[in-house]
Design a protein around this motif. Sequence first.
Motif, PDB file in Angstrom:
ATOM      1  N   VAL A 139       1.378   8.114  -2.773  1.00 28.94           N
ATOM      2  CA  VAL A 139       2.032   7.584  -3.969  1.00 28.94           C
ATOM      3  C   VAL A 139       2.479   6.141  -3.740  1.00 28.94           C
ATOM      4  N   ILE A 140       3.128   5.897  -2.618  1.00 32.55           N
ATOM      5  CA  ILE A 140       3.626   4.549  -2.316  1.00 32.55           C
ATOM      6  C   ILE A 140       2.454   3.591  -2.095  1.00 32.55           C
ATOM      7  N   GLY A 141       1.428   4.050  -1.370  1.00 28.08           N
ATOM      8  CA  GLY A 141       0.264   3.203  -1.113  1.00 28.08           C
ATOM      9  C   GLY A 141      -0.447   2.804  -2.383  1.00 28.08           C
ATOM     10  N   PHE A 142      -0.647   3.750  -3.297  1.00 26.25           N
ATOM     11  CA  PHE A 142      -1.312   3.441  -4.566  1.00 26.25           C
ATOM     12  C   PHE A 142      -0.440   2.531  -5.430  1.00 26.25           C
ATOM     13  N   MET A 143       0.871   2.768  -5.425  1.00 28.17           N
ATOM     14  CA  MET A 143       1.776   1.905  -6.188  1.00 28.17           C
ATOM     15  C   MET A 143       1.690   0.460  -5.702  1.00 28.17           C
ATOM     16  N   ALA A 144       1.671   0.288  -4.397  1.00 28.62           N
ATOM     17  CA  ALA A 144       1.572  -1.054  -3.825  1.00 28.62           C
ATOM     18  C   ALA A 144       0.249  -1.708  -4.187  1.00 28.62           C
ATOM     19  N   ALA A 145      -0.839  -0.938  -4.114  1.00 26.61           N
ATOM     20  CA  ALA A 145      -2.164  -1.479  -4.438  1.00 26.61           C
ATOM     21  C   ALA A 145      -2.243  -1.919  -5.896  1.00 26.61           C
ATOM     22  N   TRP A 172     -12.472  -0.940  -6.357  1.00 35.50           N
ATOM     23  CA  TRP A 172     -12.675  -1.064  -4.911  1.00 35.50           C
ATOM     24  C   TRP A 172     -11.404  -1.569  -4.223  1.00 35.50           C
ATOM     25  N   PHE A 173     -10.729  -2.520  -4.871  1.00 34.62           N
ATOM     26  CA  PHE A 173      -9.531  -3.106  -4.275  1.00 34.62           C
ATOM     27  C   PHE A 173      -8.432  -2.070  -4.078  1.00 34.62           C
ATOM     28  N   VAL A 174      -8.177  -1.257  -5.098  1.00 36.78           N
ATOM     29  CA  VAL A 174      -7.075  -0.288  -5.028  1.00 36.78           C
ATOM     30  C   VAL A 174      -7.303   0.750  -3.922  1.00 36.78           C
ATOM     31  N   PRO A 175      -8.468   1.405  -3.860  1.00 36.05           N
ATOM     32  CA  PRO A 175      -8.673   2.372  -2.766  1.00 36.05           C
ATOM     33  C   PRO A 175      -8.645   1.731  -1.376  1.00 36.05           C
ATOM     34  N   LEU A 176      -9.212   0.518  -1.258  1.00 33.39           N
ATOM     35  CA  LEU A 176      -9.216  -0.156   0.047  1.00 33.39           C
ATOM     36  C   LEU A 176      -7.795  -0.479   0.488  1.00 33.39           C
ATOM     37  N   THR A 177      -7.006  -1.003  -0.433  1.00 40.07           N
ATOM     38  CA  THR A 177      -5.614  -1.335  -0.117  1.00 40.07           C
ATOM     39  C   THR A 177      -4.837  -0.084   0.267  1.00 40.07           C
ATOM     40  N   TYR A 178      -5.055   0.963  -0.483  1.00 42.98           N
ATOM     41  CA  TYR A 178      -4.402   2.248  -0.183  1.00 42.98           C
ATOM     42  C   TYR A 178      -4.759   2.716   1.225  1.00 42.98           C
ATOM     43  N   GLU A 195       3.180  17.226   2.131  1.00 45.52           N
ATOM     44  CA  GLU A 195       4.271  16.458   1.516  1.00 45.52           C
ATOM     45  C   GLU A 195       4.267  15.014   2.009  1.00 45.52           C
ATOM     46  N   LYS A 196       4.122  14.860   3.317  1.00 42.41           N
ATOM     47  CA  LYS A 196       4.142  13.514   3.888  1.00 42.41           C
ATOM     48  C   LYS A 196       2.992  12.669   3.347  1.00 42.41           C
ATOM     49  N   TYR A 197       1.810  13.253   3.320  1.00 42.62           N
ATOM     50  CA  TYR A 197       0.638  12.521   2.847  1.00 42.62           C
ATOM     51  C   TYR A 197       0.750  12.209   1.351  1.00 42.62           C
ATOM     52  N   LEU A 198       1.336  13.134   0.602  1.00 40.99           N
ATOM     53  CA  LEU A 198       1.511  12.914  -0.833  1.00 40.99           C
ATOM     54  C   LEU A 198       2.372  11.687  -1.082  1.00 40.99           C
ATOM     55  N   TRP A 199       3.531  11.612  -0.418  1.00 40.67           N
ATOM     56  CA  TRP A 199       4.433  10.490  -0.648  1.00 40.67           C
ATOM     57  C   TRP A 199       3.866   9.187  -0.105  1.00 40.67           C
ATOM     58  N   PHE A 259       8.244   3.699   2.982  1.00 43.85           N
ATOM     59  CA  PHE A 259       7.599   4.471   4.051  1.00 43.85           C
ATOM     60  C   PHE A 259       8.638   4.885   5.087  1.00 43.85           C
ATOM     61  N   GLY A 260       9.629   4.013   5.304  1.00 43.06           N
ATOM     62  CA  GLY A 260      10.713   4.379   6.202  1.00 43.06           C
ATOM     63  C   GLY A 260      11.498   5.569   5.684  1.00 43.06           C
TER      64      GLY A 260
END
Length: 361
Positions: A139-145, A176-182, A132-136, A108-109
């Motif tokens: 991507v990172i948020g979903f990967m982490a979830a 539910w877990f993946v979208p919430l975490t994202y 672009e910002k929201y896309l990246w 994210f940094g």
Amino acid sequence: MLLWLSEQLSHSYSGFNVFQYLTLRAILGILTALFLSLLVGPLLIQRLKQNQIGQSIRDDGPQSHLSKAGTPTMGGTLILSAITASTLLWADLSNRFIWIILGVTLLFGAVGWTDDYRKVVCKNSKGLSAKEKYLWQSVIGFMAAVLLILTAQVPAETQLIVPFFKKVVIDLPWWWFVPLTYLVIVGSSNAVNLTDGLDGLAILPTVMVAGALGIFAYVTGNYHFATYLGIPYIPTSGEIIVICGAIVGAGLGFLWFNTYPAQVFMGDVGALALGAALGVIAVIVRQELVLVIMGGVFVMETVSVILQVASFKLTGRRIFRMAPLHHHFELKGWPEPRVIVRFWIITVVLVLIGLATLKVR
């Protein structure tokens, strides 16, 4: 790194076993990150000035901000460097949670750094486009979830805990877990970024929330404490207190230079990263809802923007004089230090309420 070294040396001298204690390493993590920030800060500020990496100020904002034009920005690199160095020195590097948190924070940094670099260095006022910002971030948020659910070792890692209610525990299926975490990670990242509009306004609440999450991590990773308090026990999550300590130390060190009147701003590189770090830590220790309480200032700032945009589009009228919320109070005549300190006081109260959920259940 130093934990591994102390383990090797303990075979020759048992005194090195003291470094096995989480509380000691958390304190050392705070002090290390703080010292590095204070040591490197002046050098970074000087280099930013030499390269004319200064903040641009919106003409439609409060007039008092025009004097801040040219103040060095991208100071978030100082925070991330101190956090990374302190974590690598004092954390157990075999712990998966440490690498997930550190990875999310740095990625994210990187998004924030790219945005800042385009705006300040390349003189592209748009920086990264919103898409672009929201896309990246997505991507990172979903990967982490996905990574968190794939590596989960106990059911508690995917359960939703409702504060103040001891027996209200909701098992979350992956859809539910993946979208919430994202949402928690991306939402927290953007919320801190929106709050970062006044000198020191965002960094101290971040420090306070990170410190509180460190306490949650410590008790969550201790079977006896977790059982006594009626919270989920998640093995090895106690190690997170070390990286929380690093965030606290780095944040306090940065505040030394960011306090009013600021010598440096953190920029998106710091705000996006710190917000994401708080989000992913809250997810791991299963305190997403408590994060909403403790980070109430971040929530208020975000909600003010949403309401302002929605109201203007639907009715053509603005609810606030200006959004985010801190600008509204500035335009009402509050001096900047008053807005900052009062928002800090609100955060102290909210963090205490969040910590009270450990016992009031």
